[in-house]
Design an enzyme around this catalytic site. Structure first.
Site, mmCIF file in Angstrom:
data_model
loop_
_atom_site.group_PDB
_atom_site.id
_atom_site.type_symbol
_atom_site.label_atom_id
_atom_site.label_comp_id
_atom_site.label_asym_id
_atom_site.label_seq_id
_atom_site.Cartn_x
_atom_site.Cartn_y
_atom_site.Cartn_z
ATOM 1 N N GLU A 131 30.171 31.837 35.068
ATOM 2 C CA GLU A 131 30.807 32.840 35.933
ATOM 3 C C GLU A 131 30.521 32.545 37.396
ATOM 4 O O GLU A 131 31.392 32.719 38.262
ATOM 5 C CB GLU A 131 30.256 34.238 35.592
ATOM 6 N N THR A 183 38.927 37.178 42.055
ATOM 7 C CA THR A 183 37.678 37.926 42.232
ATOM 8 C C THR A 183 37.057 37.639 43.602
ATOM 9 O O THR A 183 36.545 38.543 44.260
ATOM 10 C CB THR A 183 36.686 37.550 41.112
HETATM 11 N N1 HSE Z 1 31.543 43.278 39.102
HETATM 12 C C1 HSE Z 1 32.481 42.249 39.449
HETATM 13 C C2 HSE Z 1 33.288 42.680 40.652
HETATM 14 C C3 HSE Z 1 33.381 41.993 38.280
HETATM 15 O O1 HSE Z 1 33.704 43.840 40.679
HETATM 16 O O2 HSE Z 1 33.508 41.881 41.554
HETATM 17 C C4 HSE Z 1 34.357 40.891 38.535
HETATM 18 O O3 HSE Z 1 34.890 40.475 37.319
#
Ligand code: HSE
Length: 315
Positions: A131, A183
């Site tokens: 990730e 993201t």
């Molecule tokens: N917690 C992360 C975000 C999840 O909100 O950026 C991304 O998949």
């Protein structure tokens, strides 16, 4: 000796409102599948990507499935040559834990192929490494995709993971508008500093949410899904997003927010009936903003990664 293993890992809703990077939930029915086979050539080779992953790199240093498989072999202290075939059931950059699902399915299948030297828990680290390459270092997608259910990531270093109980009958709606939101872009929209008063409000929301999970108090859960920090910073990146969240509440959902980094949204509902009305209201709101959207309804209490007896057909 097993020569090939196929595993399925589910989609996940990270953050669940106020739990930025610390809470995640597995959902059922949608996810990624990876087939791992022994190879006489040393190393990890990603040979095919089918389904919704056309733009993904086959380069094993850039793909989360290959990185997680490689990290799993390393964590097990093993030496194994493998080939991977990835079937994407989850669209890229959709906010449903697509990169995590690929990593988790690959790590789990690789571990099975090695004869299960590692526990599921031990696979969280290898998947988090994967990730980190594409979406930042966080475990709120990989942990629920591995373990299933609702998971609190108390710490990633050292790893401290807490499974949370899920109130009876709780149902999740996810609505995915037809757009991609990387993201990295959604994380770049976040504030670098927040007021102390905002921190106090956010802390109270997470504490209330966890408490509601233990007590089953849906009214408390409903009051604790609003997030004062991350959702306001990101919702403008999703056309029609705020209207869709408002529509969910008007339709009777307990609460609604962005799923992970977005653009998908989620809502929690008391029943499947309420979830259907909520899904309809949210997709209509997106359509009004000119964005077609699809919805998926799942129980909130769902299993994580599992072995499949058959690989999916290539498409
Ligand atoms: N917690 C992360 C975000 C999840 O909100 O950026 C991304 O998949």
């Amino acid at each position: 000796m097993i020569s090939s293993v196929t595993a399925f890992a589910p989609a996940t809703v990270a953050n669940l409102g106020p739990g930025f990077d610390v809470i995640g939930l597995a959902i059922d029915g949608i996810g990624d599948t990876v087939t791992v086979s022994r190879s006489t050539t040393p190393g990890v080779h990603l040979t095919a990507i089918h389904g919704d992953g056309g733009l993904l790199p086959l380069d094993p240093t850039l793909n989360t499935a290959a990185i997680a498989a490689s990290e799993t072999i390393k964590a097990a202290g093993a030496a194994l040559g493998i080939t991977l075939k990835l079937h994407k059931g989850l669209a890229l950059c959709s906010g449903l834990g697509s990169s995590a699902a690929s990593a988790v399915a690959a790590a789990y299948a690789t571990n099975l192929l090695l004869g299960s030297p590692l526990r599921k828990h031990d696979l969280i680290g290898p998947c988090m490494e994967a990730e980190a390459v594409v979406a930042g270092r966080h475990a709120d997608n990989v942990a629920p995709a591995l373990l299933g259910g609702l998971v609190l990531i108390r710490s990633t270093n050292p790893l401290d993971i807490v499974r949370l109980p899920i109130p009876e009958g709780l149902t999740v709606v996810v609505v995915r508008p037809e757009m991609a939101l990387p993201t990295k872009k959604a994380r770049a929209a976040l504030p670098t500093h927040i007021e102390l008063s905002t921190m106090v409000a956010a802390t109270a929301q997470i504490a209330g949410l966890v408490s509601a999970c233990y007590s089953g108090d849906l009214s408390l859960l409903s009051r604790c899904l609003a997030d004062p920090v991350v959702t306001p910073a990101r919702i403008g990146l999703i056309p029609g997003g705020q209207n869709a969240l408002d529509a969910a509440l008007d339709a009777g959902a307990l609460g609604a927010s962005i799923s992970g980094a977005g653009p998908s949204l989620f809502a929690l509902c008391r029943s499947v009936r309420s979830a259907k009305a909520t899904a309809q209201a949210m997709t209509s709101a997106f359509l009004d903003a000119g964005l077609p959207a699809t919805s998926h309804i799942s129980p909130a209490n769902c299993p994580g990664v599992r072995r499949l007896r058959q690989a999916p057909k290539a498409s």
